[in-house]
Design an enzyme around this catalytic site. Structure first.
Site, short mmCIF file in Angstrom:
data_model
loop_
_atom_site.label_atom_id
_atom_site.label_comp_id
_atom_site.label_asym_id
_atom_site.label_seq_id
_atom_site.Cartn_x
_atom_site.Cartn_y
_atom_site.Cartn_z
CG HIS A 17 1.73 -1.43 -7.57
ND1 HIS A 17 1.45 -2.00 -8.89
CD2 HIS A 17 1.50 -2.29 -6.39
CE1 HIS A 17 0.85 -3.25 -8.55
NE2 HIS A 17 0.69 -3.46 -6.99
CE LYS A 41 -1.68 -14.56 -6.79
NZ LYS A 41 -1.23 -13.08 -6.68
NE ARG A 90 -5.48 -2.25 -3.53
CZ ARG A 90 -5.08 -3.42 -4.27
NH1 ARG A 90 -5.13 -3.25 -5.50
NH2 ARG A 90 -5.05 -4.64 -3.70
CB SER A 128 -2.06 -5.80 -11.20
OG SER A 128 -1.00 -5.16 -10.47
P1 ADP Z 1 0.17 -9.08 -4.01
O1 ADP Z 1 -0.11 -10.03 -5.10
O2 ADP Z 1 1.07 -9.12 -2.82
O3 ADP Z 1 -1.27 -8.40 -3.55
P2 ADP Z 1 0.23 -6.64 -5.58
O4 ADP Z 1 1.27 -6.42 -6.66
O5 ADP Z 1 -1.28 -6.70 -6.01
O6 ADP Z 1 0.68 -7.70 -4.77
O7 ADP Z 1 0.23 -5.54 -4.48
C1 ADP Z 1 1.45 -5.15 -3.65
C2 ADP Z 1 1.12 -4.22 -2.61
O8 ADP Z 1 0.66 -3.10 -3.16
C3 ADP Z 1 0.10 -4.54 -1.82
O9 ADP Z 1 0.30 -4.12 -0.51
C4 ADP Z 1 -1.22 -3.91 -2.31
O10 ADP Z 1 -2.12 -3.53 -1.41
C5 ADP Z 1 -0.51 -2.81 -2.55
N1 ADP Z 1 -1.50 -1.94 -3.70
C6 ADP Z 1 -1.66 -2.59 -5.20
N2 ADP Z 1 -2.41 -1.36 -5.56
C7 ADP Z 1 -2.37 -0.32 -4.91
C8 ADP Z 1 -2.88 0.87 -5.13
N3 ADP Z 1 -3.45 1.27 -6.06
N4 ADP Z 1 -2.75 1.76 -3.91
C9 ADP Z 1 -2.13 1.62 -3.00
N5 ADP Z 1 -1.52 0.27 -2.73
C10 ADP Z 1 -1.78 -0.66 -3.79
#
Ligand code: ADP
Length: 166
Positions: A17, A41, A90, A128
């Site tokens: 992130h 959630k 990703r 996460s």
């Molecule tokens: P959501 O619940 O919206 O998926 P996340 O917190 O998991 O929220 O992710 C928010 C954004 O960050 C999403 O667009 C996700 O694809 C991106 N993201 C999460 N992990 C990574 C990573 N390792 N590299 C690049 N983008 C990421």
């Protein structure tokens, strides 16, 4: 002035992130990280905790703000006068879902463009959920999150597991 919103759960924020935040902050005048307050959630961290952690680790990036929001991200973009929404990609598995959301949003709000940033290869496997899973079993998560976030995760997990030390 260009404003972009980067929405997500960030439960908790990972280096993946943070990499997207750093890169997006160079593309737009103002970047708002928007933490989804999702009642359906059960998160590890409360919305307030997630906002606090993100603020802490992005404090040195001048044009980044962190807030929380409820409901549709597209409505939040309108409320903030943002023209762009940032999402990270990703793998192909992200792509299908993200494309569907982006296309739906485009019908609802044609004035907002979704901008996809492909992950840094270093973090392409990182999520996460994976971080939480490793931490549950007391594994080493220092390669995946900022050291300040690691401390908070281990503390939270030890509280949840009822342990004093890990
Ligand atoms: P959501 O619940 O919206 O998926 P996340 O917190 O998991 O929220 O992710 C928010 C954004 O960050 C999403 O667009 C996700 O694809 C991106 N993201 C999460 N992990 C990574 C990573 N390792 N590299 C690049 N983008 C990421």
């Amino acid at each position: 002035m260009s404003t972009a919103v980067y929405p997500g759960s960030f439960d908790p924020v990972t280096n993946g992130h943070l990499d997207i935040v750093r890169r997006a902050s160079k593309m737009f005048d103002r970047l708002i990280i928007a933490v989804l307050n999702n009642n359906s959630k059960t998160p590890l961290f409360s919305t307030e905790e997630r906002v606090t952690m993100l603020r802490e680790i992005t404090a040195e990036i001048g044009n980044v703000e962190v807030e929380s929001f409820d409901g549709l991200s597209i409505k939040y973009c309108h409320a903030k006068n943002a023209q762009f929404m940032v999402r990270g990609l990703r793998a192909v598995t992200d792509f299908e879902y993200e494309l569907q959301i982006a296309q739906t949003n485009r019908v609802i709000a044609p004035d907002i463009d979704t901008v996809f940033l492909t992950t840094n290869l270093k973090y392409s496997y990182l999520s996460s959920s994976i971080v939480k899973e490793i931490a549950e079993y007391h594994g080493d998560i220092r390669a995946f999150v900022d050291s300040r976030i690691e401390e908070r995760i281990m503390k939270k997990i030890s509280e949840r597991q009822g342990n004093i030390t890990i």
